[in-house]
Design a protein around this motif. Structure first.
Motif, PDB file in Angstrom:
ATOM      1  N   GLY A  80       0.810  -1.208   0.000  1.00 31.42           N
ATOM      2  CA  GLY A  80       0.000   0.000   0.000  1.00 31.42           C
ATOM      3  C   GLY A  80       0.846   1.261   0.000  1.00 31.42           C
ATOM      4  N   ARG A  81       1.955   1.217   0.722  1.00 34.05           N
ATOM      5  CA  ARG A  81       2.841   2.398   0.755  1.00 34.05           C
ATOM      6  C   ARG A  81       3.521   2.597  -0.594  1.00 34.05           C
ATOM      7  N   ALA A  82       3.872   1.489  -1.275  1.00 35.81           N
ATOM      8  CA  ALA A  82       4.472   1.621  -2.608  1.00 35.81           C
ATOM      9  C   ALA A  82       3.480   2.234  -3.587  1.00 35.81           C
ATOM     10  N   ARG A  83       2.236   1.811  -3.476  1.00 38.21           N
ATOM     11  CA  ARG A  83       1.211   2.364  -4.372  1.00 38.21           C
ATOM     12  C   ARG A  83       0.981   3.845  -4.075  1.00 38.21           C
ATOM     13  N   SER A  84       0.948   4.197  -2.804  1.00 38.94           N
ATOM     14  CA  SER A  84       0.774   5.611  -2.442  1.00 38.94           C
ATOM     15  C   SER A  84       1.941   6.456  -2.923  1.00 38.94           C
ATOM     16  N   LEU A  85       3.125   5.846  -2.964  1.00 31.50           N
ATOM     17  CA  LEU A  85       4.324   6.572  -3.377  1.00 31.50           C
ATOM     18  C   LEU A  85       4.457   6.625  -4.893  1.00 31.50           C
ATOM     19  N   GLY A  86       3.615   5.855  -5.586  1.00 25.96           N
ATOM     20  CA  GLY A  86       3.679   5.839  -7.043  1.00 25.96           C
ATOM     21  C   GLY A  86       4.842   5.043  -7.588  1.00 25.96           C
ATOM     22  N   VAL A  87       5.209   3.957  -6.882  1.00 23.99           N
ATOM     23  CA  VAL A  87       6.318   3.119  -7.342  1.00 23.99           C
ATOM     24  C   VAL A  87       5.898   2.389  -8.612  1.00 23.99           C
ATOM     25  N   SER A  88       6.626   2.631  -9.693  1.00 22.17           N
ATOM     26  CA  SER A  88       6.304   1.981 -10.962  1.00 22.17           C
ATOM     27  C   SER A  88       7.197   0.763 -11.164  1.00 22.17           C
ATOM     28  N   GLU A  89       6.936   0.050 -12.237  1.00 13.28           N
ATOM     29  CA  GLU A  89       7.647  -1.209 -12.462  1.00 13.28           C
ATOM     30  C   GLU A  89       9.143  -1.024 -12.621  1.00 13.28           C
ATOM     31  N   HIS A  90       9.579   0.082 -13.272  1.00 17.26           N
ATOM     32  CA  HIS A  90      11.007   0.245 -13.538  1.00 17.26           C
ATOM     33  C   HIS A  90      11.799   0.657 -12.301  1.00 17.26           C
ATOM     34  N   VAL A  91      11.132   1.026 -11.215  1.00 20.26           N
ATOM     35  CA  VAL A  91      11.866   1.335  -9.968  1.00 20.26           C
ATOM     36  C   VAL A  91      11.466   0.362  -8.862  1.00 20.26           C
ATOM     37  N   THR A  92      10.868  -0.760  -9.250  1.00 14.77           N
ATOM     38  CA  THR A  92      10.449  -1.741  -8.240  1.00 14.77           C
ATOM     39  C   THR A  92      11.630  -2.249  -7.426  1.00 14.77           C
ATOM     40  N   LYS A  93      12.778  -2.473  -8.103  1.00 19.86           N
ATOM     41  CA  LYS A  93      13.942  -2.983  -7.381  1.00 19.86           C
ATOM     42  C   LYS A  93      14.381  -2.001  -6.296  1.00 19.86           C
ATOM     43  N   ASP A  94      14.374  -0.689  -6.615  1.00 16.90           N
ATOM     44  CA  ASP A  94      14.772   0.306  -5.608  1.00 16.90           C
ATOM     45  C   ASP A  94      13.841   0.253  -4.396  1.00 16.90           C
TER      46      ASP A  94
END
Length: 398
Positions: A80-94
């Protein structure tokens, strides 16, 4: 190869023996066997995907350590925090590195044995005890680590995850309840001094629950009024003989009886109750147990949405099972509580107020309503509590 469920159960027990405050989360995840997966992951619905070969290959300690690690992702809502932060597929590893660093930083000194070298803040020159959001925005050198804990850690769906099978996962309401339960257990673990606890876990739990003291005193005072009224009553009874019966053998004399106050708490577990409201509810049940001065064994708690799900006699809020998640009808809860034996003298209703009420008060029972959020839980709409109840407006928790 079939999944060795017994070995997985042993690993869960191993994990809970070392981190008892995570028991609710570790045992909440449904297990899905995925042959050939080559890893253990979790999804946003708290399903645990396990390669049966790894269960056979890894030791109980390694498997249990990974369960603790994944429970950390789920409890701290990294998806949920990743979604709120707008984490996209190309920065998933970070994000995965940042989330792992947040979890492992708190677990590295507890004797866990992960299958590979754990990702730690120190490995990237980051300050310890920070949140994943801070790590995510920090620069870091290239890393060969490729953490893949599933969509439960980064909200990016994997090909093996059961998206269509919604019934096998935990619904959002139960996830919130489990997080609140873990937060309550973390605080209890610290209060009892049972072991070392990182400041990050403690800060998270306090943020989840954060009970307010002032209005609780008001609520406790209202409850005491009801209890005091009943405690002061004295009446005649023929259930036992009078002490003066021997002086008048031809006449049956009644004895005197003083009723023992009984308190029942109704917890609104309907779908309108949000995460923070349910967390507050757990904290307040504990507060009532400690602050009102009742004998703990006498407090019965009912989990109610549109129906009564369970009648529990609890000595601690962490033992409370908040079942429900449907519509709301506190009238059904009040009527069910009034039929309990022994009959309650005081009913405490903790609700957001989005509910119908009985037309009249139950006979001979005082009702205290704790309105979480002041009865404006949805769309700032005012909900009128019953005139026959004592109403305490609880601070807004939205």
């Amino acid at each position: 190869m079939p999944l060795d469920a017994r070995r997985l159960a042993v690993a869960r027990l191993w994990a809970v023996s070392r981190h008892p405050y995570l028991a609710a989360a570790i045992f909440a995840s449904p297990v899905v066997a995925v042959p050939g997966l080559g890893k253990v992951t979790v999804d946003e619905s708290w399903r645990l995907y396990v390669d049966p070969e790894l269960v056979e290959e890894w030791s109980v300690e390694v498997l249990g350590s990974l369960l603790v690690h994944h429970a950390g992702h789920l409890v701290r809502d990294h998806a949920g925090r990743a979604r709120s932060l707008g984490v996209s597929e190309h920065v998933t590893k970070d994000w995965a590195l940042a989330a792992d660093a947040e979890i492992n930083d708190d677990l590295v000194n507890t004797g866990l044995r992960l299958p590979s070298d754990p990702v730690l803040p120190q490995s990237f020159g980051w300050e310890p005890s920070r949140l994943a959001e801070e790590y995510f925005h920090c620069d870091h050198p290239d890393s060969e680590a490729e953490p893949d804990c599933g969509s439960g850690a980064d909200a990016q769906t994997r090909s093996w995850e059961l998206l269509a099978d919604r019934k096998s996962g935990l619904p959002p309401g139960e996830r919130h309840l489990t997080r609140a339960q873990v937060a309550s257990d973390v605080l209890r673990y610290c209060e009892e001094g049972r072991g070392r606890m990182s400041k990050s876990w403690l800060r998270w739990a306090e943020d989840m629950l954060d009970p307010q003291v002032d209005w609780r005193r008001v609520l406790a005072a209202e409850i005491r009024k009801g209890v005091g009224t009943v405690a002061g009553l004295v009446d005649y009874t023929y259930k036992r003989p009078s002490r003066r019966a021997a002086a008048t053998p031809a006449v049956v004399l009644p004895a005197m009886e003083r009723p023992v106050p009984e308190v029942v708490v109704l917890c609104d577990t309907s779908g309108s109750m949000g995460e923070r409201q349910l967390s507050r509810l757990l904290a307040e049940v504990d507060g009532l147990l400690r602050g009102v001065g009742l004998a703990r064994s006498r407090l019965r708690v009912l989990a109610v949405d549109a129906a009564v799900h369970a009648v529990q006699r609890v000595s601690s809020g962490r033992r409370l099972e908040l079942l429900g998640g449907g519509g709301t009808d506190m009238a059904a809860g009040v009527q069910a509580a009034a039929k309990l034996r022994p009959r309650p003298s005081v009913i405490v209703v903790l609700t957001d107020g989005l509910t119908p009420w009985p037309a009249a008060a139950p006979k001979g029972i005082a009702v205290v309503v704790g309105l979480i959020g002041g009865g404006r839980a949805r769309g700032n709409r005012a909900w009128q509590p019953p005139e026959w109840a004592r109403v305490v407006s609880i601070d807004d928790v939205a």
